[in-house]
Design a protein around this motif. Structure first.
Motif, short mmCIF file in Angstrom:
data_model
loop_
_atom_site.label_atom_id
_atom_site.label_comp_id
_atom_site.label_asym_id
_atom_site.label_seq_id
_atom_site.Cartn_x
_atom_site.Cartn_y
_atom_site.Cartn_z
N THR A 354 15.42 -16.49 0.31
CA THR A 354 14.15 -16.46 1.21
C THR A 354 13.32 -15.32 0.68
OG1 THR A 354 15.20 -17.32 3.25
CG2 THR A 354 13.42 -16.01 3.49
N ARG A 355 12.14 -15.61 0.37
CA ARG A 355 11.13 -14.74 -0.09
C ARG A 355 9.78 -15.10 0.47
NH1 ARG A 355 13.99 -16.39 -5.28
NH2 ARG A 355 13.44 -14.22 -5.73
N PRO A 356 8.81 -13.93 0.44
CA PRO A 356 7.37 -14.45 0.84
C PRO A 356 6.98 -14.94 -0.09
CG PRO A 356 7.82 -12.06 0.17
CD PRO A 356 9.07 -12.54 0.01
N THR A 357 5.70 -15.34 -0.07
CA THR A 357 4.96 -16.30 -1.13
C THR A 357 4.22 -15.15 -2.16
OG1 THR A 357 4.25 -17.83 0.72
CG2 THR A 357 2.97 -17.79 -1.40
N ILE A 358 3.74 -14.08 -1.67
CA ILE A 358 3.00 -13.09 -2.71
C ILE A 358 3.95 -11.89 -2.31
CG2 ILE A 358 1.08 -11.83 -2.86
CD1 ILE A 358 -0.76 -14.16 -1.85
N GLU A 359 4.45 -11.28 -3.67
CA GLU A 359 5.19 -9.97 -3.55
C GLU A 359 4.22 -8.96 -4.27
OE1 GLU A 359 9.13 -10.09 -5.06
OE2 GLU A 359 9.36 -12.13 -4.61
N LEU A 360 3.98 -7.88 -3.58
CA LEU A 360 3.06 -6.85 -4.21
C LEU A 360 4.08 -5.90 -5.00
CD1 LEU A 360 0.80 -6.04 -1.20
CD2 LEU A 360 0.21 -7.62 -3.15
N HIS A 361 3.54 -5.11 -5.97
CA HIS A 361 4.15 -4.30 -6.69
C HIS A 361 4.80 -3.01 -5.81
CE1 HIS A 361 5.17 -1.83 -10.24
NE2 HIS A 361 4.93 -2.78 -10.98
N PRO A 362 6.27 -3.05 -5.99
CA PRO A 362 6.91 -1.96 -5.38
C PRO A 362 6.26 -0.39 -5.55
CG PRO A 362 8.31 -2.65 -7.43
CD PRO A 362 7.09 -3.44 -7.10
N TYR A 363 5.74 -0.17 -6.40
CA TYR A 363 5.22 1.00 -6.76
C TYR A 363 3.71 1.22 -6.99
CZ TYR A 363 10.33 1.88 -7.76
OH TYR A 363 11.63 1.43 -7.66
N PRO A 364 2.86 0.71 -6.07
CA PRO A 364 1.58 0.62 -6.32
C PRO A 364 0.88 1.96 -6.58
CG PRO A 364 1.86 0.20 -4.10
CD PRO A 364 3.33 0.37 -4.80
N LYS A 365 1.26 2.94 -6.17
CA LYS A 365 0.71 4.44 -6.24
C LYS A 365 0.70 4.73 -7.77
CE LYS A 365 0.96 9.01 -4.64
NZ LYS A 365 1.72 10.26 -3.93
N TYR A 366 1.96 4.50 -8.25
CA TYR A 366 2.48 4.98 -9.74
C TYR A 366 2.08 4.01 -10.70
CZ TYR A 366 4.66 8.76 -7.09
OH TYR A 366 4.70 9.72 -6.14
N SER A 367 2.33 2.53 -10.33
CA SER A 367 2.40 1.72 -11.48
C SER A 367 1.24 0.40 -11.49
CB SER A 367 3.89 0.67 -10.98
OG SER A 367 4.74 1.56 -10.98
N GLU A 368 0.52 0.44 -10.40
CA GLU A 368 -0.56 -0.66 -10.48
C GLU A 368 -1.76 0.06 -10.48
OE1 GLU A 368 -2.50 -3.21 -10.64
OE2 GLU A 368 -0.56 -3.80 -10.27
N PRO A 369 -2.45 -0.09 -11.61
CA PRO A 369 -4.04 0.32 -11.93
C PRO A 369 -5.00 -0.30 -11.22
CG PRO A 369 -2.90 -0.07 -13.89
CD PRO A 369 -1.96 -0.68 -12.85
N THR A 370 -4.71 -1.64 -10.69
CA THR A 370 -5.66 -2.15 -10.00
C THR A 370 -5.58 -2.01 -8.47
OG1 THR A 370 -4.28 -4.07 -10.06
CG2 THR A 370 -5.98 -3.85 -12.10
N ASN A 371 -6.51 -2.40 -7.73
CA ASN A 371 -6.56 -2.51 -6.46
C ASN A 371 -5.64 -3.35 -5.59
OD1 ASN A 371 -8.31 -0.24 -5.95
ND2 ASN A 371 -9.96 -1.70 -6.18
#
Length: 483
Positions: A354-371
């Motif tokens: 079981t999983r959600p349709t969309i998974e966001l990056h687990p470390y957005p503060k440190y790892s995701e340069p986009t919004n």
């Protein structure tokens, strides 16, 4: 390693201390001029002073505003000058911009032979060994290639390391360290991804000849870079052999072995255990979402394409997710949180996840340069299982919200402008990102010919390992590669 060290003048920090103490200042430009002034302006001011000597004026006492970090400026005039005092942070001028590094980070990243085994490149100490009170003094020196290097002398170093221990980091390494870990943690710099619709992928599609793929590493690097950006790649002139897909995948690394086998056949057969093995229409989906680690890459080599119909089509699920977020943040949040069950339930195998349709990056503060921190999309309606009973009973509002959100998402995914359609010919192979690019197939008439694809999977760890190795080779990338 030879080092060019010249001791000439007081360090910036030392000069600042003299000023604050009220003692005569050394003949050195102020910190702000040292770091930020333009050389041309300095020369003009000096020329004016030579042409029009200033009249004697009363001595004025300076009381500069304290600054949090005095930056190490790299020039022959400053080479070899050690900081006057230890600190928990060290500020370094990189591309004319002061960048501050925690001494814990600099110490933990030390690659000297005492800290990192030269052969295995594994660390010989633990991050938890670093004392919380660690501080460092820094100097700037030049190595044998005349490149600037920051050398740190430690106070309260890791137990067992003597006073002679030094850590060195090149400016190039520090520059990469500001960004490269972002790339390495998620496997891809998300701002490098190119989200596409039909027109974009049609314009930018890449076709690689099989011989170039298997025989030229520079071509392979270019191809994998493209695959990383777009999630879709095609090969042509692939030999008519069941081993060809193994050779193609093997250039990336180890194939993923699943209960379908190391390789598998997509062809119509009676009493098929998978809808893909029928001539029916197969809608947009991803493979093996009922497993805990679905395959990252999927390869399909066309060995027979002799039936009417059977065209493949693809859709960028990340592009659709971005469009959905722009249209309805409520629908987007619903798909990020609502649990969807996938299963493969047969007498021999029973997979369930079981999983959600969309998974966001687990470390957005440190790892995701986009919004929009997209990490994974999970969409596979043909392999969807029943929702959890509690969702259909006590949480009808949540289920209804999911229904509305899935309607909106599917409408974007399957819109004509979103779909790239192509009929694989014999001797062609498609490689696509199974966690991003959805694939589908139109129905075909199995009574009028044969349609046979040979398939294989490759995991994400394998793909990104190869891409990093090639990037280090052709672009000099990589973070933990010493100085």
């Amino acid at each position: 390693m030879s080092v060019n060290i010249t001791t000439t003048r007081l360090t910036v920090r030392c000069a600042s201390q003299h000023v604050r103490a009220g003692t005569p200042t050394c003949k050195r430009r102020s910190f702000w001029n040292t770091v930020f002034s333009k050389p041309a302006a300095v020369k003009r001011r000096a020329r004016r002073e030579e042409e029009s000597p200033a009249l004697p004026t009363p001595t004025r006492e300076y009381h500069p505003t304290p600054i949090p970090h005095e930056t190490i400026v790299h020039s022959p005039a400053n080479a070899g000058q050690l900081d006057a005092y230890s600190a928990k942070t060290i500020a370094v001028s990189i591309d004319d911009t002061p960048r501050t590094f925690d001494t814990v980070f600099l110490r933990d990243s030390c690659t000297c032979p005492r800290c990192v085994d030269p052969d295995s490149r594994q660390k010989l100490f633990q991050t938890s060994d670093i004392p919380q009170e660690i501080e460092g003094k820094a100097r700037t020196v030049q190595d044998e290639n005349k490149s600037w290097v920051i050398e740190v002398e430690w106070q309260n170093d890791v137990p067992g390391y003597g006073a002679e221990h030094r850590t060195r980091h090149s400016l190039n390494w520090l520059r990469r360290a500001l960004n490269t870990e972002v790339e390495l943690r998620g496997g891809v710099r998300y701002d490098d991804r190119v989200l596409w619709d039909r027109d974009t992928i049609t314009k930018n599609n890449k076709w690689i000849d099989y011989k170039d793929w298997t025989g030229d590493d520079s071509v392979l690097f270019d191809a994998l870079t493209h695959l990383n950006k777009y999630g879709l790649l095609f090969l042509k002139n692939v030999p008519e052999s069941e081993e060809s897909v193994v050779n193609i995948a093997g250039r990336i690394g180890t194939l993923k072995d699943t209960f379908y086998g190391r390789t598998w056949d997509v062809r119509s057969k009676p009493k098929a255990e998978n809808i893909a093995y029928t001539p029916q229409f197969l809608g947009l989906h991803m493979d093996l979402l009922y497993t805990s680690n679905p395959p990252y890459l999927q390869l399909l080599h066309s060995l027979r394409a002799r039936t009417p119909g059977g065209e493949s089509f693809f859709s960028d699920s990340f592009h659709a997710a971005q469009k959905l977020e722009e249209a309805s943040k409520t629908h987007f949040r619903t798909l990020c949180t609502f649990p969807v069950t996938y299963h493969y339930h047969h007498p021999t195998y029973h997979y369930h996840y079981t999983r959600p349709t969309i998974e966001l990056h687990p470390y957005p503060k440190y790892s995701e340069p986009t919004n929009l921190a997209l990490h994974r999309v999970n969409w596979s309606p043909p392999f969807q299982g029943p929702f959890e009973a509690r969702i259909g009973g006590e949480s009808q509002t949540a289920l209804r919200n999911y229904l509305a959100a899935s309607h909106a998402y599917e409408k974007i995914l399957s819109a004509e402008e979103s779909l790239f359609e192509y009929r694989l010919n014999e001797g062609e192979c498609v490689i696509f990102d199974n966690r991003r690019v959805l694939h589908a197939r139109r129905a075909f008439d199995a009574t009028k010919g044969e349609r046979w694809l040979k398939g294989a999977y490759v995991d994400d760890d394998v793909f990104f390992s190869k891409l990093r190795v090639l990037e280090e080779r052709f672009r000099g990338g990589g973070l933990r590669m010493g100085l």
